[in-house]
Write a protein that holds these residues in place. Sequence first.
Motif, short mmCIF file in Angstrom:
data_model
loop_
_atom_site.label_atom_id
_atom_site.label_comp_id
_atom_site.label_asym_id
_atom_site.label_seq_id
_atom_site.Cartn_x
_atom_site.Cartn_y
_atom_site.Cartn_z
N GLU A 67 10.37 24.34 51.55
CA GLU A 67 11.24 24.31 50.38
C GLU A 67 12.39 25.31 50.45
OE1 GLU A 67 7.90 24.58 50.43
OE2 GLU A 67 7.17 25.97 48.88
N ASP A 68 12.42 26.14 51.48
CA ASP A 68 13.57 27.03 51.70
C ASP A 68 14.70 26.31 52.43
OD1 ASP A 68 11.20 29.60 52.42
OD2 ASP A 68 12.36 29.37 50.57
N THR A 69 14.45 25.08 52.86
CA THR A 69 15.48 24.31 53.54
C THR A 69 16.68 24.10 52.64
OG1 THR A 69 13.89 23.18 54.97
CG2 THR A 69 16.00 22.08 54.59
N ALA A 70 17.85 24.51 53.12
CA ALA A 70 19.07 24.41 52.32
C ALA A 70 20.25 24.92 53.15
CB ALA A 70 18.95 25.25 51.04
N ILE A 71 21.42 24.75 52.59
CA ILE A 71 22.60 25.43 53.13
C ILE A 71 22.71 26.75 52.37
CG2 ILE A 71 25.08 25.37 53.47
CD1 ILE A 71 24.90 22.33 53.50
N TYR A 72 22.84 27.83 53.11
CA TYR A 72 22.91 29.16 52.52
C TYR A 72 24.36 29.65 52.55
CZ TYR A 72 17.87 29.50 52.27
OH TYR A 72 16.55 29.30 51.94
N TYR A 73 24.80 30.11 51.40
CA TYR A 73 26.19 30.56 51.23
C TYR A 73 26.24 32.03 50.86
CZ TYR A 73 27.26 25.55 50.82
OH TYR A 73 27.39 24.21 51.04
N CYS A 74 27.22 32.70 51.42
CA CYS A 74 27.49 34.09 51.09
C CYS A 74 28.59 34.15 50.03
CB CYS A 74 27.93 34.82 52.36
SG CYS A 74 28.32 36.56 52.16
N ASN A 75 28.46 35.08 49.09
CA ASN A 75 29.43 35.23 48.03
C ASN A 75 29.79 36.70 47.82
OD1 ASN A 75 29.43 35.88 44.76
ND2 ASN A 75 30.78 34.21 45.33
N ALA A 76 31.07 36.95 47.63
CA ALA A 76 31.55 38.28 47.27
C ALA A 76 32.20 38.19 45.90
CB ALA A 76 32.55 38.78 48.29
N ASN A 77 31.79 39.06 44.99
CA ASN A 77 32.27 38.98 43.61
C ASN A 77 32.67 40.36 43.11
OD1 ASN A 77 31.35 39.28 40.50
ND2 ASN A 77 32.17 37.24 40.87
N LEU A 78 33.83 40.38 42.42
CA LEU A 78 34.32 41.64 41.86
C LEU A 78 35.05 41.35 40.56
CD1 LEU A 78 36.09 44.52 43.73
CD2 LEU A 78 37.22 43.48 41.78
N VAL A 79 34.76 42.14 39.54
CA VAL A 79 35.49 42.05 38.27
C VAL A 79 36.41 43.25 38.19
CG1 VAL A 79 35.33 41.94 35.77
CG2 VAL A 79 33.58 40.84 37.18
N GLY A 80 37.71 43.00 38.15
CA GLY A 80 38.68 44.07 38.15
C GLY A 80 38.77 44.78 36.81
N ASP A 81 39.57 45.83 36.80
CA ASP A 81 39.70 46.66 35.61
C ASP A 81 40.24 45.89 34.41
OD1 ASP A 81 40.76 49.62 37.47
OD2 ASP A 81 38.78 48.81 37.00
N TRP A 82 40.99 44.83 34.67
CA TRP A 82 41.57 44.04 33.59
C TRP A 82 40.78 42.77 33.31
CZ3 TRP A 82 44.71 47.10 31.23
CH2 TRP A 82 45.40 48.07 31.96
N GLY A 83 39.59 42.71 33.85
CA GLY A 83 38.74 41.55 33.62
C GLY A 83 38.99 40.40 34.56
N ASN A 84 39.89 40.59 35.49
CA ASN A 84 40.13 39.51 36.46
C ASN A 84 38.96 39.42 37.42
OD1 ASN A 84 41.24 42.13 37.23
ND2 ASN A 84 41.71 41.15 39.18
N VAL A 85 38.61 38.20 37.78
CA VAL A 85 37.47 37.97 38.66
C VAL A 85 37.97 37.54 40.04
CG1 VAL A 85 35.40 36.61 39.06
CG2 VAL A 85 36.00 37.32 36.74
N VAL A 86 37.45 38.20 41.05
CA VAL A 86 37.74 37.82 42.43
C VAL A 86 36.43 37.29 43.02
CG1 VAL A 86 38.53 38.58 44.68
CG2 VAL A 86 39.49 39.60 42.60
N ASP A 87 36.47 36.12 43.58
CA ASP A 87 35.28 35.43 44.04
C ASP A 87 35.58 34.78 45.38
OD1 ASP A 87 32.98 33.16 42.35
OD2 ASP A 87 32.69 35.19 43.10
N TYR A 88 34.87 35.19 46.42
CA TYR A 88 35.02 34.59 47.74
C TYR A 88 33.70 33.94 48.17
CZ TYR A 88 39.10 37.70 48.02
OH TYR A 88 40.29 38.35 47.77
N TRP A 89 33.82 32.81 48.87
CA TRP A 89 32.67 32.09 49.38
C TRP A 89 32.82 31.81 50.87
CZ3 TRP A 89 28.39 30.85 46.53
CH2 TRP A 89 28.50 30.95 45.14
N GLY A 90 31.69 31.84 51.55
CA GLY A 90 31.67 31.41 52.93
C GLY A 90 31.49 29.91 53.02
N GLN A 91 31.48 29.42 54.24
CA GLN A 91 31.39 27.97 54.47
C GLN A 91 29.94 27.49 54.51
OE1 GLN A 91 31.62 30.13 56.87
NE2 GLN A 91 30.06 29.42 58.32
N GLY A 92 29.01 28.42 54.59
CA GLY A 92 27.59 28.07 54.58
C GLY A 92 26.98 27.96 55.97
#
Length: 121
Positions: A89-114
């Motif tokens: 049941e662990d079978t899946a595509i696994y994705y990496c994510n980088a997340n940051l909320v800036g000082d003004w509430g802006n969200v930066v979100d990066y994803w890998g290809q899996g």
Amino acid sequence: QVQLVESGGGLVQPGGSLRLSCAASGFTVSPYRMSWYRQAPGKERDLVARITRGGISTKYAESVKGRFTISRDNAKNTVYLQMNSLKPEDTAIYYCNANLVGDWGNVVDYWGQGTQVIVSS
């Protein structure tokens, strides 16, 4: 160019182990909350594990607690997911994510290809 590149996936037998890596380029991961998600066929993408910027705190999905370990090496700009006692049941595509909320509430979100993980005998 901002990139997250996952590696380490593959075919493994039940009970086996894999170590996934997520290498970042074009930005520095140190201020980012880093996470691993997975998506099985026909299902939504779900959070597997998360680690805070300094690596002090971690969070895991109930289904992987005690089996998976997330870690980060900010000096290498890389995040890891050690997966032990793997189940079909662990079978899946696994994705990496980088997340940051800036000082003004802006969200930066990066994803890998899996990277594909298949647990099967």
